[in-house]
Design a protein around this motif. Structure first.
Motif, PDB file in Angstrom:
ATOM      1  N   ASP A   1       0.851  -1.394  -0.205  1.00 36.34           N
ATOM      2  CA  ASP A   1      -0.041   0.059   0.085  1.00 36.34           C
ATOM      3  C   ASP A   1       0.864   1.292   0.058  1.00 36.34           C
ATOM      4  O   ASP A   1       2.152   1.133   0.153  1.00 36.34           O
ATOM      5  N   LEU A   2       0.036   2.352  -0.172  1.00 38.38           N
ATOM      6  CA  LEU A   2       0.928   3.572  -0.255  1.00 38.38           C
ATOM      7  C   LEU A   2       1.873   3.962   1.072  1.00 38.38           C
ATOM      8  O   LEU A   2       3.027   4.554   0.825  1.00 38.38           O
TER       9      LEU A   2
ATOM     10  N   MET B   1       5.227  -9.867 -12.356  1.00 41.63           N
ATOM     11  CA  MET B   1       6.406  -9.336 -12.713  1.00 41.63           C
ATOM     12  C   MET B   1       7.066  -8.948 -11.318  1.00 41.63           C
ATOM     13  O   MET B   1       8.341  -8.954 -11.210  1.00 41.63           O
ATOM     14  N   ALA B   2       6.528  -8.306 -10.553  1.00 43.73           N
ATOM     15  CA  ALA B   2       6.885  -7.719  -9.243  1.00 43.73           C
ATOM     16  C   ALA B   2       7.739  -8.930  -8.448  1.00 43.73           C
ATOM     17  O   ALA B   2       8.655  -8.971  -7.999  1.00 43.73           O
ATOM     18  N   ARG B   3       6.965 -10.116  -8.480  1.00 42.96           N
ATOM     19  CA  ARG B   3       7.476 -11.248  -7.773  1.00 42.96           C
ATOM     20  C   ARG B   3       8.861 -11.675  -8.487  1.00 42.96           C
ATOM     21  O   ARG B   3       9.906 -12.002  -7.900  1.00 42.96           O
TER      22      ARG B   3
ATOM     23  N   ILE C   1       9.310   1.517  -6.617  1.00 44.85           N
ATOM     24  CA  ILE C   1       8.174   1.845  -7.678  1.00 44.85           C
ATOM     25  C   ILE C   1       7.556   0.603  -8.346  1.00 44.85           C
ATOM     26  O   ILE C   1       6.429   0.477  -8.536  1.00 44.85           O
ATOM     27  N   ALA C   2       8.752  -0.181  -8.909  1.00 49.54           N
ATOM     28  CA  ALA C   2       8.358  -1.315  -9.591  1.00 49.54           C
ATOM     29  C   ALA C   2       7.298  -2.368  -8.850  1.00 49.54           C
ATOM     30  O   ALA C   2       6.375  -3.022  -9.244  1.00 49.54           O
ATOM     31  N   LEU C   3       7.995  -2.529  -7.443  1.00 46.92           N
ATOM     32  CA  LEU C   3       7.027  -3.339  -6.509  1.00 46.92           C
ATOM     33  C   LEU C   3       5.583  -2.955  -6.540  1.00 46.92           C
ATOM     34  O   LEU C   3       4.519  -3.797  -6.429  1.00 46.92           O
ATOM     35  N   PHE C   4       5.158  -1.753  -6.478  1.00 49.57           N
ATOM     36  CA  PHE C   4       4.062  -1.058  -6.308  1.00 49.57           C
ATOM     37  C   PHE C   4       3.172  -0.926  -7.608  1.00 49.57           C
ATOM     38  O   PHE C   4       1.916  -1.109  -7.712  1.00 49.57           O
TER      39      PHE C   4
END
Length: 340
Positions: free
Chosen positions: A276-277, A313-315, A304-307
């Motif tokens: 979350d933010l 893709m984040a994993r 930022i990529a994880l968010f």
């Protein structure tokens, strides 16, 4: 010929590394340093590791134990040794030709740790990336202490890239939070002596299926384990500094290190969710506070990529962050940026 030189104990712990243990021991035996002691402890291997070790029985001190894990096996090796300095060499790694002769000048009472760069190699011994970590020649522990206070760590090689003065390991007490031998020791070293950084490749760090398997499944519980070890080391360090370094300022352990914020964000990702933010903001704030230059930019982009990326893709990028050896193409670039 020089006399009364410090004894260096090379301690090798082995568990099911019959393929590599012979090469590892040979790399030590070939070193040009007279005051060298080699201790090899087999941690209850079920393959032919012990038979391979016995081939060198006239040149080494060897012991076979029941399987107890790396930390206890390493401590057993330490108890069998008598060196003024100790070098824990992983059984699948090797030390470069002539390496001990190059570090011998630093085996001094005022030096608590010597660290040098490692070249990643594959299971056949072929180079598969750039040497790491990036080190600048130095004998100054001050910047390392500052990094510990700011970030909770300083850039250091894996186990096989470090030689310690023996007393750094003495009187450490219980390390129930730990799995390896040099977790709190590398943090303590700058407080009790000079840490010498050598900007040369003096060893080879092997990446293969067996050691990659520890990263095979990313889970939130694994992320929590990393956090617990990181925080456990810092609390232990704080205690040791108070006991051993009366003049040193107390170590204040925080809960908002960038490393911790990063692992918390990744634990959400590996559970199939999006940070979350508030988590993103905490992570970015820690990155901004603790880093500069290319490393700051790389970590901000990672956060930022994880968010923003889809979870799959984040994993994937989280798995690369935890274990850069997963990506042949990105390994060298990540190590250049993240170990500067």
């Amino acid at each position: 010929m020089k006399i009364n030189q410090p004894i260096l104990s090379v301690i090798i712990t082995c568990y099911n590394y019959e393929r590599y243990i012979g090469e590892c021991i040979k790399s030590v035996i070939s070193q040009d340093y007279e005051w060298l002691e080699i201790v090899v402890v087999d941690d209850g291997s079920t393959d032919r590791s012990w038979e391979k070790i016995q081939e060198f029985k006239d040149r080494i001190i060897a012991l076979r134990t029941e399987n107890r894990g790396q930390l206890k096996t390493s401590l057993t090796g330490l108890s069998l040794s008598k060196g003024d300095f100790v070098y824990f060499l992983d059984a699948d790694d090797v030390i470069a030709d002539g390496a001990i002769a190059q570090v011998a000048q630093y085996l001094r009472p005022d030096v608590s740790k010597i660290q040098f760069m490692l070249l990643p190699i594959d299971h056949n011994g072929y180079p598969i990336g750039n040497a790491f970590p990036t080190l600048q020649p130095s004998e100054d522990s001050g910047p390392l202490i500052q990094s510990i206070r700011k970030r909770g760590y300083y850039n250091t090689p894996p186990t096989s890239g470090n030689i310690y003065r023996r007393d750094v390991y003495e009187g450490l007490g219980e390390m129930n939070y730990e799995r390896g031998i040099d977790g709190v020791s590398y943090l303590l070293a700058p407080f009790v002596g000079r840490v010498v950084s050598i900007d040369k490749v003096l060893g080879k760090y092997r990446i293969h299926n067996s050691n990659q398997s520890s990263f095979s499944v990313l889970t939130s519980s694994r992320m929590k384990g990393y956090i617990d070890r990181f925080m456990g080391r810092l609390h232990h360090l704080s205690q040791l500094v108070q006991e051993r370094c009366a003049a040193a300022e107390k170590i204040e352990v925080r809960n908002d290190y960038a490393y911790v914020m990063e692992l918390k964000a990744m634990s959400v990702v590996v559970d199939g969710k999006r940070p979350d933010l508030s988590q993103l903001s905490a992570y970015i704030g820690a990155v901004m506070r603790e880093n500069t230059g290319k490393k700051r930019l790389a970590l901000l982009l990672f956060a930022i990529a994880l968010f923003v990326l889809p979870n799959k893709m984040a994993r994937h990028i989280a798995s690369i962050r935890v274990d850069p050896s997963r990506s042949q193409q990105l390994r060298s670039q990540l190590k250049r940026v993240l170990y500067v």
